[in-house]
Design a protein around this motif. Structure first.
Motif, PDB file in Angstrom:
ATOM      1  N   GLY A 350       0.821  -1.205   0.000  1.00 42.11           N
ATOM      2  CA  GLY A 350       0.000   0.000   0.000  1.00 42.11           C
ATOM      3  C   GLY A 350       0.853   1.252   0.000  1.00 42.11           C
ATOM      4  N   VAL A 351       0.258   2.333  -0.472  1.00 40.42           N
ATOM      5  CA  VAL A 351       0.945   3.621  -0.485  1.00 40.42           C
ATOM      6  C   VAL A 351      -0.063   4.721  -0.192  1.00 40.42           C
ATOM      7  CG1 VAL A 351       0.628   3.887  -2.991  1.00 40.42           C
ATOM      8  CG2 VAL A 351       2.446   5.165  -1.808  1.00 40.42           C
ATOM      9  N   THR A 352       0.348   5.702   0.602  1.00 38.55           N
ATOM     10  CA  THR A 352      -0.454   6.894   0.885  1.00 38.55           C
ATOM     11  C   THR A 352       0.318   8.114   0.409  1.00 38.55           C
ATOM     12  OG1 THR A 352      -1.453   5.866   2.834  1.00 38.55           O
ATOM     13  CG2 THR A 352      -1.584   8.256   2.665  1.00 38.55           C
ATOM     14  N   TYR A 353      -0.393   9.012  -0.272  1.00 40.55           N
ATOM     15  CA  TYR A 353       0.231  10.191  -0.884  1.00 40.55           C
ATOM     16  C   TYR A 353      -0.367  11.442  -0.267  1.00 40.55           C
ATOM     17  CZ  TYR A 353       2.077  13.081  -4.758  1.00 40.55           C
ATOM     18  OH  TYR A 353       2.747  14.001  -5.515  1.00 40.55           O
ATOM     19  N   ASP A 354       0.458  12.196   0.451  1.00 42.56           N
ATOM     20  CA  ASP A 354       0.052  13.468   1.041  1.00 42.56           C
ATOM     21  C   ASP A 354       0.111  14.543  -0.044  1.00 42.56           C
ATOM     22  OD1 ASP A 354      -0.082  15.935   2.433  1.00 42.56           O
ATOM     23  OD2 ASP A 354       0.761  15.030   4.240  1.00 42.56           O
ATOM     24  N   LEU A 355      -0.997  15.269  -0.258  1.00 44.77           N
ATOM     25  CA  LEU A 355      -1.095  16.219  -1.366  1.00 44.77           C
ATOM     26  C   LEU A 355      -0.717  17.640  -0.983  1.00 44.77           C
ATOM     27  CD1 LEU A 355      -4.441  14.966  -2.959  1.00 44.77           C
ATOM     28  CD2 LEU A 355      -2.092  14.343  -3.570  1.00 44.77           C
ATOM     29  N   LYS A 356       0.005  17.794   0.124  1.00 45.58           N
ATOM     30  CA  LYS A 356       0.329  19.150   0.590  1.00 45.58           C
ATOM     31  C   LYS A 356       1.189  19.919  -0.410  1.00 45.58           C
ATOM     32  CE  LYS A 356       4.316  17.521   3.303  1.00 45.58           C
ATOM     33  NZ  LYS A 356       4.882  17.416   4.667  1.00 45.58           N
ATOM     34  N   ASN A 357       1.994  19.238  -1.206  1.00 47.10           N
ATOM     35  CA  ASN A 357       2.834  19.927  -2.191  1.00 47.10           C
ATOM     36  C   ASN A 357       2.044  20.462  -3.368  1.00 47.10           C
ATOM     37  OD1 ASN A 357       5.040  19.355  -0.606  1.00 47.10           O
ATOM     38  ND2 ASN A 357       5.806  17.679  -1.876  1.00 47.10           N
TER      39      ASN A 357
END
Length: 458
Positions: A350-357
């Motif tokens: 699994g992978v989680t991607y933080d979209l803060k950028n």
């Protein structure tokens, strides 16, 4: 060592108890659509998805945590209210509201109701490096006993004691012991006794002792043992470590969960008709890897199971009936199945991607895939009066997707919106929980949307 005196003055009582108290809570909304494929031979819906859980539910809770009078004694109390906003035709409890039955052994699977539930009422004490809680409690130490969760936890009726010892640069030790004679899942309003696999034989108590040692160099060791009186022993060990790889820490753990019943000689019998769960020691072993690279968090995990006997799968709770107790299991993929059939090996990525950028603070998206293979049926249970077909092997898999947003500013700061999607595929054709696979169901599509809005009153 002399015991502390209990003859302190009234001002000392009030000052610690009141000034350090906190009252928090939350407002919750849950909407869920879960459908399962009907593979019952002769059914008019054979091969098609049918409704399993369709509901919309509102919850709200208040949680009072006192300070300690004279730095010694305090009180914690918490409860929640639930209301059903929409309910489908499926009758079983949705586990977010309250069951129409007040307790597990009165469960008739007729659906849900609204109402109020007290889930915590505990006297607490602390002295030096030691602490204690008694009443309606949630395990907070290092033991193998755990609780079910809706938006709030279930509760044990009992007591837990523990201690924490800091040895400076040499590390820190934590230990606790929990004893209980009753339990309730959060969707039941009354406590109920523990029972064995036949759902009839009373178990007088369960208890557990655990240890955790943090070496303060990113190495942590944990061990625990639990018992259900005259019925089941459980064992747990875990090693966690992290070390730098390409500038970031790689998080690694090895986990062992074992169970051995103390009943019978494992003669052939239908599941639930005897309390002889396993043939010898059953176990689940797992390895987890975690790595964070900037805004990406990666997980790669695997587990394997041995659970010969009547039950046919490994269960982390020490009493087997639905909602009768719960146990610790740190490997969880939120992928519908537990991937815990006898002989089954499974893996999850699994992978989680933080979209803060992307100028989207508080937003994150994630995806995962789980695959399990070589699942065997129970080795000594019967199906239609005959030993379960031991030539069977079933694989199973699931895709998961997740979108989450946590509000960063304003009056709703801290509120979480979470949408989770599961597409589960059973690669066999057995109907739900049949053919000797007592914890394996058919293809499932599950969509869960939750809103969690925490608040603090003082």
């Amino acid at each position: 060592m002399s015991l502390p005196t209990l003859t302190f003055s009234a001002p000392a009582k009030a000052e610690g108890f009141v000034d350090d108290s906190h009252l928090t809570g939350g407002i919750y909304y849950s909407q869920r659509y879960r459908d399962k494929r009907d593979m019952t031979v002769g059914s008019e819906d054979y091969g098609h998805y049918v409704e399993d859980l369709h509901h919309a539910t509102f919850n709200a809770n208040l949680d009072f945590v006192s300070g300690y009078a004279a730095d010694l004694i305090g009180l914690d109390v918490a409860g929640f209210a639930a209301a059903n906003l929409a309910t489908g035709s499926a009758a079983h409890p949705n586990e977010i509201s309250l069951s129409s039955a007040n307790q597990r052994w009165g469960e008739d699977w007729s659906g849900d109701k609204g109402g109020f539930n007290l889930y915590k009422a505990a006297l607490k004490m602390k002295y030096d490096d030691y602490w204690m809680r008694a009443g309606y409690i949630q395990p907070s130490g290092q033991t193998l006993l755990a609780v079910h969760w809706g938006f709030v936890p279930g509760a044990y009726q009992g007591a837990e004691i523990g201690g924490n010892w800091d040895f400076g640069e040499h590390g820190a030790l934590s230990s606790s012991y929990l004893w209980s004679d009753k339990y309730k899942a959060p969707w039941y309003t009354e406590m109920y006794e523990f029972r064995a696999a036949d759902n009839t034989t009373k178990i007088d108590y369960v208890h557990s002792l655990g240890l955790r040692y943090d070496f303060k160099n990113k190495l942590v060791l944990e061990a625990s043992m639990a018992q259900a009186a005259d019925f089941m022993d459980q064992y747990f060990g875990k090693v966690s470590y992290s070390f730098p790889v390409a500038g970031n820490d790689l998080r690694v753990s090895y986990q062992f969960y074992g169970a051995k019943d103390k009943v019978g000689d494992n003669t052939i019998a239908a599941y639930g008709s005897v309390n002889d769960e396993y043939d010898g020691l059953a176990w689940l072993q797992g390895i987890t890897l975690g790595y964070t690279l900037d805004t990406l968090d990666f997980r790669l995990e695997a587990q394997t199971v041995k659970a010969d006997g009547n039950q046919g799968f490994f269960l982390q709770r020490i009493t087997p009936a639905y909602a009768s107790s719960n146990g610790r299991l740190d490997i969880w993929w939120d992928a519908a199945s537990d991937f815990d059939a006898n002989g089954e090996t499974s893996a999850f990525a699994g992978v989680t991607y933080d979209l803060k950028n992307y100028d989207l603070p508080g937003w994150a998206i994630g995806a995962g895939y789980a695959y399990g293979w070589n699942g065997k049926p129970c080795t000594t249970c019967t199906v239609d009066g005959k030993l379960a077909d031991q030539s069977q092997r079933i694989d199973e898999s699931a895709w998961t997707f997740n979108i989450a947003h946590t509000v960063q500013t304003g009056r709703l700061k801290g509120t979480l919106f979470n949408l989770h999607y599961i597409n589960y595929d059973n690669h066999g054709s057995n109907p739900n929980y049949s053919g000797g696979y007592n914890n394996m169901f058919q293809d499932e599509i599950d969509i869960k949307f939750n809103v969690i809005a925490p608040f603090t009153i003082f």
